[in-house]
Design a protein around this motif. Structure first.
Motif, PDB file in Angstrom:
ATOM      1  N   ILE A   1      24.537  -5.832  21.538  1.00  0.00           N
ATOM      2  CA  ILE A   1      23.561  -5.938  20.450  1.00  0.00           C
ATOM      3  C   ILE A   1      24.279  -6.414  19.170  1.00  0.00           C
ATOM      4  CG2 ILE A   1      21.981  -4.599  18.976  1.00  0.00           C
ATOM      5  CD1 ILE A   1      20.892  -5.200  21.828  1.00  0.00           C
TER       6      ILE A   1
ATOM      7  N   TRP B   1      19.626  -0.896  14.523  1.00  0.00           N
ATOM      8  CA  TRP B   1      19.440   0.411  15.155  1.00  0.00           C
ATOM      9  C   TRP B   1      20.517   0.666  16.203  1.00  0.00           C
ATOM     10  CZ3 TRP B   1      13.551  -0.063  16.706  1.00  0.00           C
ATOM     11  CH2 TRP B   1      12.790  -0.185  15.533  1.00  0.00           C
ATOM     12  N   GLY B   2      20.929   1.925  16.316  1.00  0.00           N
ATOM     13  CA  GLY B   2      21.886   2.312  17.356  1.00  0.00           C
ATOM     14  C   GLY B   2      23.309   1.928  16.977  1.00  0.00           C
TER      15      GLY B   2
ATOM     16  N   ARG C   1      14.082  -8.770  10.103  1.00  0.00           N
ATOM     17  CA  ARG C   1      14.971  -8.092   9.143  1.00  0.00           C
ATOM     18  C   ARG C   1      15.979  -9.043   8.513  1.00  0.00           C
ATOM     19  NH1 ARG C   1      14.894  -3.650  12.023  1.00  0.00           N
ATOM     20  NH2 ARG C   1      17.074  -3.235  12.455  1.00  0.00           N
TER      21      ARG C   1
ATOM     22  N   LYS D   1      21.937  -3.552  30.719  1.00  0.00           N
ATOM     23  CA  LYS D   1      20.879  -4.008  31.636  1.00  0.00           C
ATOM     24  C   LYS D   1      21.077  -5.501  31.852  1.00  0.00           C
ATOM     25  CE  LYS D   1      17.116  -2.533  29.343  1.00  0.00           C
ATOM     26  NZ  LYS D   1      15.680  -2.436  29.051  1.00  0.00           N
TER      27      LYS D   1
ATOM     28  N   ASN E   1      14.847  -8.644  29.342  1.00  0.00           N
ATOM     29  CA  ASN E   1      14.225  -8.628  28.004  1.00  0.00           C
ATOM     30  C   ASN E   1      13.793 -10.053  27.619  1.00  0.00           C
ATOM     31  OD1 ASN E   1      15.660  -6.186  28.343  1.00  0.00           O
ATOM     32  ND2 ASN E   1      15.725  -5.882  26.136  1.00  0.00           N
TER      33      ASN E   1
ATOM     34  N   SER F   1       8.382  -3.547  17.583  1.00  0.00           N
ATOM     35  CA  SER F   1       8.838  -4.719  18.335  1.00  0.00           C
ATOM     36  C   SER F   1      10.128  -4.444  19.109  1.00  0.00           C
ATOM     37  CB  SER F   1       9.073  -5.872  17.376  1.00  0.00           C
ATOM     38  OG  SER F   1      10.086  -5.525  16.461  1.00  0.00           O
ATOM     39  N   HIS F   2      10.501  -5.416  19.946  1.00  0.00           N
ATOM     40  CA  HIS F   2      11.788  -5.411  20.638  1.00  0.00           C
ATOM     41  C   HIS F   2      12.877  -5.919  19.688  1.00  0.00           C
ATOM     42  CE1 HIS F   2       9.263  -5.234  24.329  1.00  0.00           C
ATOM     43  NE2 HIS F   2      10.230  -4.414  24.672  1.00  0.00           N
ATOM     44  N   VAL F   3      14.114  -5.876  20.187  1.00  0.00           N
ATOM     45  CA  VAL F   3      15.226  -6.126  19.264  1.00  0.00           C
ATOM     46  C   VAL F   3      15.212  -7.542  18.669  1.00  0.00           C
ATOM     47  CG1 VAL F   3      16.875  -6.586  21.169  1.00  0.00           C
ATOM     48  CG2 VAL F   3      17.715  -5.927  18.929  1.00  0.00           C
TER      49      VAL F   3
ATOM     50  N   PRO G   1      18.025   5.493  18.627  1.00  0.00           N
ATOM     51  CA  PRO G   1      18.524   5.502  20.014  1.00  0.00           C
ATOM     52  C   PRO G   1      19.097   4.146  20.452  1.00  0.00           C
ATOM     53  CG  PRO G   1      16.120   5.435  19.968  1.00  0.00           C
ATOM     54  CD  PRO G   1      16.564   5.595  18.551  1.00  0.00           C
TER      55      PRO G   1
ATOM     56  N   PRO H   1      25.231  -1.269  23.109  1.00  0.00           N
ATOM     57  CA  PRO H   1      24.513  -1.547  24.364  1.00  0.00           C
ATOM     58  C   PRO H   1      24.527  -3.043  24.680  1.00  0.00           C
ATOM     59  CG  PRO H   1      23.194  -0.139  22.957  1.00  0.00           C
ATOM     60  CD  PRO H   1      24.371  -0.575  22.148  1.00  0.00           C
TER      61      PRO H   1
ATOM     62  N   ILE I   1      11.981  -0.094  21.828  1.00  0.00           N
ATOM     63  CA  ILE I   1      12.533   1.230  22.156  1.00  0.00           C
ATOM     64  C   ILE I   1      11.872   2.344  21.341  1.00  0.00           C
ATOM     65  CG2 ILE I   1      14.479   0.978  20.522  1.00  0.00           C
ATOM     66  CD1 ILE I   1      16.243   2.335  22.708  1.00  0.00           C
TER      67      ILE I   1
HETATM   68  P1  GDP Z   1      15.290  -1.783  25.345  1.00  0.00           P
HETATM   69  O1  GDP Z   1      15.965  -2.891  26.062  1.00  0.00           O
HETATM   70  O2  GDP Z   1      14.211  -1.143  26.142  1.00  0.00           O
HETATM   71  O3  GDP Z   1      16.275  -0.772  24.823  1.00  0.00           O
HETATM   72  O4  GDP Z   1      14.481  -2.451  24.140  1.00  0.00           O
HETATM   73  P2  GDP Z   1      14.717  -2.969  22.643  1.00  0.00           P
HETATM   74  O5  GDP Z   1      14.656  -4.454  22.649  1.00  0.00           O
HETATM   75  O6  GDP Z   1      13.715  -2.272  21.777  1.00  0.00           O
HETATM   76  O7  GDP Z   1      16.165  -2.474  22.176  1.00  0.00           O
HETATM   77  C1  GDP Z   1      17.345  -3.050  22.657  1.00  0.00           C
HETATM   78  C2  GDP Z   1      18.557  -2.487  21.915  1.00  0.00           C
HETATM   79  O8  GDP Z   1      18.593  -3.042  20.579  1.00  0.00           O
HETATM   80  C3  GDP Z   1      18.587  -0.972  21.725  1.00  0.00           C
HETATM   81  O9  GDP Z   1      19.922  -0.525  21.900  1.00  0.00           O
HETATM   82  C4  GDP Z   1      18.154  -0.799  20.273  1.00  0.00           C
HETATM   83  O10 GDP Z   1      18.643   0.407  19.701  1.00  0.00           O
HETATM   84  C5  GDP Z   1      18.825  -2.011  19.639  1.00  0.00           C
HETATM   85  N1  GDP Z   1      18.238  -2.426  18.336  1.00  0.00           N
HETATM   86  C6  GDP Z   1      18.955  -2.686  17.208  1.00  0.00           C
HETATM   87  N2  GDP Z   1      18.151  -3.023  16.194  1.00  0.00           N
HETATM   88  C7  GDP Z   1      16.880  -2.995  16.677  1.00  0.00           C
HETATM   89  C8  GDP Z   1      15.600  -3.277  16.092  1.00  0.00           C
HETATM   90  O11 GDP Z   1      15.472  -3.596  14.933  1.00  0.00           O
HETATM   91  N3  GDP Z   1      14.516  -3.169  16.924  1.00  0.00           N
HETATM   92  C9  GDP Z   1      14.637  -2.816  18.223  1.00  0.00           C
HETATM   93  N4  GDP Z   1      13.527  -2.747  18.998  1.00  0.00           N
HETATM   94  N5  GDP Z   1      15.830  -2.528  18.799  1.00  0.00           N
HETATM   95  C10 GDP Z   1      16.949  -2.630  18.052  1.00  0.00           C
END
Ligand code: GDP
Length: 319
Positions: A254, A203-204, A188, A284, A166, A179-181, A278, A208, A70
């Motif tokens: 999350i 994050w956030g 971390r 989704k 995802n 990276s993705h979550v 964000p 979600p 994100i």
């Molecule tokens: P998205 O599905 O396109 O939103 O892709 P992400 O995998 O990057 O994020 C998914 C959700 O996880 C979002 O709500 C992020 O804010 C949340 N999130 C929480 N911690 C993290 C983190 O450390 N990295 C990422 N990428 N997202 C995080």
């Protein structure tokens, strides 16, 4: 002896492309063709044209893409729209010029409107406004679907598109920022455990909801969809709808995901939330009934997949 089919896996060093290449090698009944970026720059039309003119490719898995989580999508929008449009346009057009009849394009669940009814059905494409954080990436992926559909209509090709939820697993990008979550949190929580940190910040808001699919399941789904006969595929696909969802059909928050990751890693501290970052789309989750009706369902449970992914993360720190 008949010649082996020549399958080009574009993006074979990426997470999904490498899983597809592994599955094809396991099967062993085709010739898998792959090129590194230094051998073939997929954003360069002339190089891609020469490649297809010379290599006599029969089928293409288009798993090459510029991807990220994100924050990366939100920070580098030009990279995400430019790279993806260039790569997919070059490959689809030059594959057609080179006589490739079958191609599988990999998209993303972010092509669907931010507030589309959940679970997301294939026909919600282009019915509303997209999520802002990854709109440029989503627009590129929508263009990819429409390229496939248009070449099918005008030139009679059989180019299909799969929209994964995802993804995570072996070969993921564990970068802390881009990276993705799942890979982000694996890193971390692992580092917090090592340093005996009292809390990990997510994050956030943690609210979600997301659905996650293990990458080997995705690769299997890709081979399955590619191998369906045109009749079978068309029968279960509305006219002019060339794309199909791939996922588990199940999602979680999350916050719940973070709790499971902490358990898998063995981290016992607190989980905190940074709401200045964000959230992205509120939810989704894929409707996967079309793919189930075509005979495929996911096999790897989330905990099992996360344990495999954590092992891969640990291996990546030693590479
Ligand atoms: P998205 O599905 O396109 O939103 O892709 P992400 O995998 O990057 O994020 C998914 C959700 O996880 C979002 O709500 C992020 O804010 C949340 N999130 C929480 N911690 C993290 C983190 O450390 N990295 C990422 N990428 N997202 C995080």
């Amino acid at each position: 002896m008949s010649r082996l089919e020549r399958i080009f896996v574009a993006g074979h060093r990426g997470m999904v492309g490498s899983a597809i290449a592994r599955k094809l090698h396991e099967r062993g009944d085709t010739a898998v063709i792959a090129r590194t970026r230094s051998e073939l720059d997929l954003a360069d039309q002339a190089q891609v044209r020469d490649f297809f003119a010379n290599e006599k490719i029969d089928r293409v898995y288009l798993a090459a893409a510029h991807v990220g989580g994100i924050l990366a999508n939100n920070t580098y929008p030009a990279e995400f729209i430019y790279q993806n449009i260039m790569i997919q346009t070059n490959i689809i057009h030059e594959a057609w010029r080179g006589g490739v009849e079958k191609l599988l394009f990999l998209g993303s669940s972010c092509i669907y409107p931010r507030l589309a009814p959940q679970p997301l059905t294939e026909d919600s494409l282009l019915t509303g406004v997209l999520e802002q954080t990854n709109e440029p990436y989503a627009i590129a992926k929508i263009a990819g679907i429409k390229l496939c559909e248009s070449y099918n209509r005008q030139y009679g090709t059989d180019y299909r598109s799969v929209m994964p939820t995802n993804l995570y697993g072996i070969g993921d990008n564990y970068d802390a920022e881009r990276s993705h979550v799942i890979p982000g949190l694996l890193r971390r929580f692992h580092e917090a455990k090592q340093n005996a940190a009292p809390e990990v910040v997510i994050w956030g808001t943690g609210k979600p909801m997301r659905e996650f699919l293990y990458v080997d399941d995705m690769a299997e789904a890709c081979l399955h969809v590619m191998d369906l006969s045109a009749d079978t595929y068309q029968r279960n696909t509305q006219p002019m709808l060339s794309h199909i969802n791939v996922g588990t059909g199940e999602d979680l928050t999350i916050r719940e995901l973070a709790t499971i990751i902490a358990e898998v890693i063995g981290y016992r501290g607190q989980i905190a939330f940074d709401s200045t970052k964000p959230d992205g789309a509120p939810r989704k989750v894929m409707d996967v009934s079309r793919l189930r009706n075509l005979g495929w369902r996911a096999r790897t449970g989330l905990r099992e997949g996360l344990a495999l992914a954590y092992a891969d993360f640990l291996a990546s720190t030693r590479r």
